[in-house]
Design an enzyme around this catalytic site. Structure first.
Site, PDB file in Angstrom:
ATOM      1  CG  ASP A 102      -2.086  -1.897 -15.309  1.00 34.14           C
ATOM      2  OD1 ASP A 102      -1.282  -2.665 -15.889  1.00 34.14           O
ATOM      3  OD2 ASP A 102      -3.281  -1.782 -15.638  1.00 34.14           O
TER       4      ASP A 102
ATOM      5  CG  ASP B 181      -2.084  -7.415 -12.649  1.00 34.36           C
ATOM      6  OD1 ASP B 181      -1.749  -7.164 -13.825  1.00 34.36           O
ATOM      7  OD2 ASP B 181      -3.265  -7.441 -12.256  1.00 34.36           O
TER       8      ASP B 181
ATOM      9  CG  ASP C 212      -0.354  -0.321   2.512  1.00 32.32           C
ATOM     10  OD1 ASP C 212       0.831  -0.735   2.555  1.00 32.32           O
ATOM     11  OD2 ASP C 212      -1.034  -0.146   3.545  1.00 32.32           O
TER      12      ASP C 212
HETATM   13  C1  IPM Z   1      -1.028  -8.381 -17.312  1.00 32.87           C
HETATM   14  C2  IPM Z   1      -2.501  -8.605 -17.484  1.00 32.87           C
HETATM   15  C3  IPM Z   1      -2.805 -10.080 -17.220  1.00 32.87           C
HETATM   16  C4  IPM Z   1      -2.427 -10.366 -15.800  1.00 32.87           C
HETATM   17  C5  IPM Z   1      -4.255 -10.500 -17.518  1.00 32.87           C
HETATM   18  C6  IPM Z   1      -4.659 -10.144 -18.921  1.00 32.87           C
HETATM   19  C7  IPM Z   1      -4.462 -11.962 -17.255  1.00 32.87           C
HETATM   20  O1  IPM Z   1      -3.215  -7.750 -16.659  1.00 32.87           O
HETATM   21  O2  IPM Z   1      -0.239  -8.985 -18.064  1.00 32.87           O
HETATM   22  O3  IPM Z   1      -0.651  -7.590 -16.445  1.00 32.87           O
HETATM   23  O4  IPM Z   1      -3.227 -10.147 -14.866  1.00 32.87           O
HETATM   24  O5  IPM Z   1      -1.319 -10.807 -15.579  1.00 32.87           O
HETATM   25 MG    MG Z   2      -2.041  -6.346 -15.628  1.00 33.38          MG
END
Ligand code: IPM
Ligand code: MG
Length: 353
Positions: free
Chosen positions: A248, A244, A220
């Protein structure tokens, strides 16, 4: 060099087509590259009723490296989970044992203003997230949805073995050695036993890398620090689900998720290379997507799997050139720049090469 090319769904085929143009240049210049394409994700389901058709998996196994576009689309959302496009991706990662996912976040100075963060916060950003990719709550058993006490419950298992933690930690430490020798391990050890073990094993591995300065951060806080002061980080190592999410988040520091490549490696540096963004069904087929993350993924392929730093640099430099020339796809466009389509961006990279 045998490359399996898996365009996938949505914008996947468009962005992969631009990377293929780059491969054509390399072939013309004498690099022996063999390319074979196969469907994955929704395209796999459409072609063979399976998001990872047998033939696609064997092609990927035989190849030295895999280039993947993206998977997923609303038309597949109602399929049962095992048939959904994402399963194709998760299964190929697991089947090829691609446990180390390298997600660099690099800011090209000219697109600092495309970031939603203040330019002075993101200026000079250059970090590497090493995400574990074949374990954690993504693959842990048991999992499911079932009825308990008259209502449905959904559950997953967050689980890591020592050896899984150790091998990805080693990859992260060796990358840190080649960079600024700083590694931050991200976990949730204040709450989760799984993270408690993660931290113990990472500390243990650190003894083999005395030159690397290791720190630990709760996930966090890491999410907050990435926005507050991203440049405090150099290499981050973390588990599958935290990685993940954080990758992002980190992508937005660099202006657009359309800029970020990734490498997923096994023990022998065989790898699958893909942009970190998804299939963007809303803009698919409209020649609007940013192909640079895919082209940069190709650069990573030459660096990590083919051990050809010169070719990797050639591709990266071409991307730097087109950015400097002011070419921008819609996602990174700012006033004063030249707006280009996906195809035009691919052509610009080829010209710069
Ligand atoms: C990523 C994507 C994948 C994940 C999905 C599409 C399964 O979000 O490559 O980060 O969660 O790993
Ligand atoms: Mg992802």
């Amino acid at each position: 060099m045998k490359i399996a090319v898996l365009p996938g769904d949505g914008i996947g085929p468009e962005i992969v087509a631009q990377a293929l143009k780059v491969l054509d240049v390399l072939k013309r210049d004498g690099i022996a590259i063999e390319i074979e394409q196969a469907p994955i994700g929704g395209a796999g389901y459409d072609a063979a009723g399976d998001p990872l058709p047998e033939a696609t998996l064997s092609l990927a196994r035989e190849a030295d490296a895999v280039l993947l576009g993206a998977v997923g689309g609303p038309q597949y959302d109602r399929l049962e989970r095992p048939l959904r496009p994402e399963q194709g991706l998760l299964r190929i990662r697991k089947a090829l044992n691609l446990f180390a996912n390298l997600r660099p976040a690099l800011l090209y100075p000219e697109i600092a203003t495309a970031s939603t963060l203040k330019p002075e916060v993101v200026a000079g950003l250059d970090l590497m997230i090493v995400r574990e990719l074949t374990g954690d709550v993504y693959f842990g058993q048991p999992r499911g949805i079932e009825v308990r006490n008259g209502e449905r419950v959904g559950y997953n298992t967050m689980i890591y073995s020592e050896s899984e933690i150790r091998r990805v930690a080693r990859v992260a430490f060796s990358i840190a050695l080649k960079r600024s020798k700083k590694l931050c391990s991200v976990d949730k050890a204040n709450v989760l036993e799984c993270s408690e073990l993660w931290r113990q094993v990472v500390i243990d591995v650190s003894k083999d890398y005395p030159e690397v300065e290791l720190s630990h951060m709760y996930v966090d806080n890491a999410a907050m620090q990435l926005i507050r002061n991203p440049r405090q980080f150099d290499v981050i190592v973390t588990g599958n689900i935290f990685g993940d999410i954080l990758s992002d988040e980190a992508s937005m520091l660099s202006g657009s998720i359309g800029m970020l490549p990734s490498a997923s490696l096994d023990e022998h540096n065989k790898g699958l290379y893909e942009p970190i963004h998804g299939s963007a069904p809303d803009i698919a087929g409209r020649d609007l997507a940013n192909p640079l993350a895919t082209i940069l993924s190709l650069a990573m392929m030459f660096k990590y799997t083919f051990d050809d730093a010169a070719t990797a640099e050639r591709i990266e430099n071409a991307v730097k050139t087109v950015i400097a020339q002011g070419y921008r796809t819609a996602d990174i466009w700012t006033p004063g720049c030249t707006r280009v389509s996906c195809n035009q961006m691919g052509d610009a990279v080829v010209a710069a090469m």
